[in-house]
Design a protein around this motif. Sequence first.
Motif, PDB file in Angstrom:
ATOM      1  N   SER A   1       0.837  -1.208   0.000  1.00  0.00           N
ATOM      2  CA  SER A   1       0.000   0.000   0.000  1.00  0.00           C
ATOM      3  C   SER A   1       0.866   1.250   0.000  1.00  0.00           C
ATOM      4  O   SER A   1       0.591   2.221  -0.704  1.00  0.00           O
ATOM      5  CB  SER A   1      -0.911   0.047   1.228  1.00  0.00           C
ATOM      6  OG  SER A   1      -1.849  -0.977   1.171  1.00  0.00           O
ATOM      7  N   ILE A   2       1.906   1.207   0.814  1.00  0.00           N
ATOM      8  CA  ILE A   2       2.793   2.370   0.889  1.00  0.00           C
ATOM      9  C   ILE A   2       3.510   2.571  -0.438  1.00  0.00           C
ATOM     10  O   ILE A   2       3.628   3.695  -0.939  1.00  0.00           O
ATOM     11  CB  ILE A   2       3.798   2.226   2.048  1.00  0.00           C
ATOM     12  CG1 ILE A   2       3.061   2.332   3.389  1.00  0.00           C
ATOM     13  CG2 ILE A   2       4.896   3.275   1.957  1.00  0.00           C
ATOM     14  CD1 ILE A   2       3.927   2.146   4.609  1.00  0.00           C
ATOM     15  N   GLU A   3       3.941   1.488  -1.022  1.00  0.00           N
ATOM     16  CA  GLU A   3       4.653   1.619  -2.293  1.00  0.00           C
ATOM     17  C   GLU A   3       3.725   2.178  -3.387  1.00  0.00           C
ATOM     18  O   GLU A   3       4.120   3.055  -4.154  1.00  0.00           O
ATOM     19  CB  GLU A   3       5.228   0.262  -2.724  1.00  0.00           C
ATOM     20  CG  GLU A   3       6.266   0.429  -3.823  1.00  0.00           C
ATOM     21  CD  GLU A   3       7.066  -0.840  -4.066  1.00  0.00           C
ATOM     22  OE1 GLU A   3       6.439  -1.914  -4.108  1.00  0.00           O
ATOM     23  OE2 GLU A   3       8.292  -0.732  -4.223  1.00  0.00           O
ATOM     24  N   ILE A   4       2.493   1.701  -3.412  1.00  0.00           N
ATOM     25  CA  ILE A   4       1.541   2.222  -4.401  1.00  0.00           C
ATOM     26  C   ILE A   4       1.283   3.704  -4.163  1.00  0.00           C
ATOM     27  O   ILE A   4       1.289   4.510  -5.093  1.00  0.00           O
ATOM     28  CB  ILE A   4       0.218   1.418  -4.356  1.00  0.00           C
ATOM     29  CG1 ILE A   4       0.443   0.013  -4.920  1.00  0.00           C
ATOM     30  CG2 ILE A   4      -0.894   2.132  -5.122  1.00  0.00           C
ATOM     31  CD1 ILE A   4      -0.682  -0.965  -4.631  1.00  0.00           C
ATOM     32  N   ALA A   5       1.084   4.066  -2.895  1.00  0.00           N
ATOM     33  CA  ALA A   5       0.817   5.473  -2.586  1.00  0.00           C
ATOM     34  C   ALA A   5       2.002   6.355  -2.974  1.00  0.00           C
ATOM     35  O   ALA A   5       1.835   7.476  -3.444  1.00  0.00           O
ATOM     36  CB  ALA A   5       0.491   5.634  -1.101  1.00  0.00           C
TER      37      ALA A   5
END
Length: 415
Positions: free
Chosen positions: A170-174
């Motif tokens: 999720s962090i990487e996508i954000a």
Amino acid sequence: MQFYHEGNKLTAEQKLNLLVEFGTRVSGEIRLEKLLDIIAQQITTILDVGRCTIYLKDIEKNELWSKIAQGRGLEHTEIRVPLDGNNVVSIVARTGEIINLPNAYEDPRFSMDVDMVTDFRTHTMLAVPLKNNANKVLGVFQVANKADGAIFDKNDEGILTLLATLAGSSIEIAKLYQDVRVSQLETIYRLAVTAEYRDQQDTRSHLKNISIISYLLARALGMSAKDSELIKNASPLHDIGKVALADHILLKPGKLTAEEFEIMKSHTIYGGRILEGAHSKVLKIAHKMSLYHHEKWNGSGYPHGLKGEDIPLEARIITVADVFDALCQSRVYKQAWKTDEAYGYILSEAGESFDPRIVAAFKKIYPSVRKLYAHIAVNQPHTPVDTAETTTGLNSADSTETDEMFKHLIENDKN
Ligand code: C2E
Ligand code: SIN
Ligand code: SIN
Ligand code: FE
């Protein structure tokens, strides 16, 4: 989540429930800073700790950064730690190992920097690496002070590592999403500067003021923060069609002849063409703005003489922002008006040039607008523009200026 404290081991079912809840909460958010806030809150609850801090790698600067809440948690301060440092988070980020400090202040790897700005006293600390699916370290999850005063154990290490694993993608996508948004905004502003720098005394404040006024108007009209942001981000492009105008018209230091004004009007048509068929939401709005921002409510505007609500709302908004700001600034052909005079003009044109609803919204936001313009010196004699100089390069809007403008808009964007 108190079941966690009732014993050392979670049952498989408890673990599952906990992870499902965590997963649901983090997967719905693509705005990086909001996502990090949610994750930190969740971890604080799940592990029942005094503080959770998430550090992310900034590869370009070779640093780790975190936004930490200060005081009552309203203010977020950015802190930065060198990646090659010898404190806890740097070591975890570099080595990918877990560090568990039973007594932080007695460990040489502990840095008091964060405690000093937050009024928080760290006793116990646990830091685990945050990795993506490819096992690359993205940052560090760090927690401090378990509520029961105990030291962090293997179970805590396992749970925090698991949460970091779950949050990783999720962090990487954000992060990727933010990069795309940032580069899109940067492109928009650099393009807008190209169109504006020739005939503006101060490109930066012109674009900034117009985007702020457009945003405030949209909000005052009851539009959502998201839609208002789109309007704000599209607004700097409204005059993009001016790139097609020759200097002898755009920079004419006096009144345009009727013929010249006819040519000037074509900047709306050119703007419309430049942005025609755009795919992104923001450029679709910019297209309407650039084509219709000189239409007037009473039908006497250009290029098409549209009337009333036939003029797209976005264009009716930008018109008010544009004219107000144009009046307040000096141009090669005119001097600046006083802020209150410009306000009076906007009010007087309700139902004529402008949509009365938008003028009413302008009335509401005027106290904020007035503050925005308080620093602008009015009625300064206009310094003639040296055509040769302003057309050879981005002299009046160098990269520092553009960067600053851009930073300002990005900052706004986060709120
Ligand atoms: P701009 O300078 O950015 O002005 C945008 C709009 O603000 C104008 O659209 C007009 O509606 C309003 N505005 C600006 N200054 C005044 C003013 O002193 N009095 C009033 N009542 N309204 C003002 P407009 O008129 O369609 O002009 C579009 C663009 O054409 C202007 O953009 C400017 O670049 C150019 N322009 C207009 N008149 C002249 C002129 O006499 N000389 C030169 N060199 N350029 C002009
Ligand atoms: C560290 O010791 O590495 C960071 C200190 C903190 O975040 O409290
Ligand atoms: C002009 O000034 O030549 C055109 C009139 C206007 O600004 O609307
Ligand atoms: Fe225009």
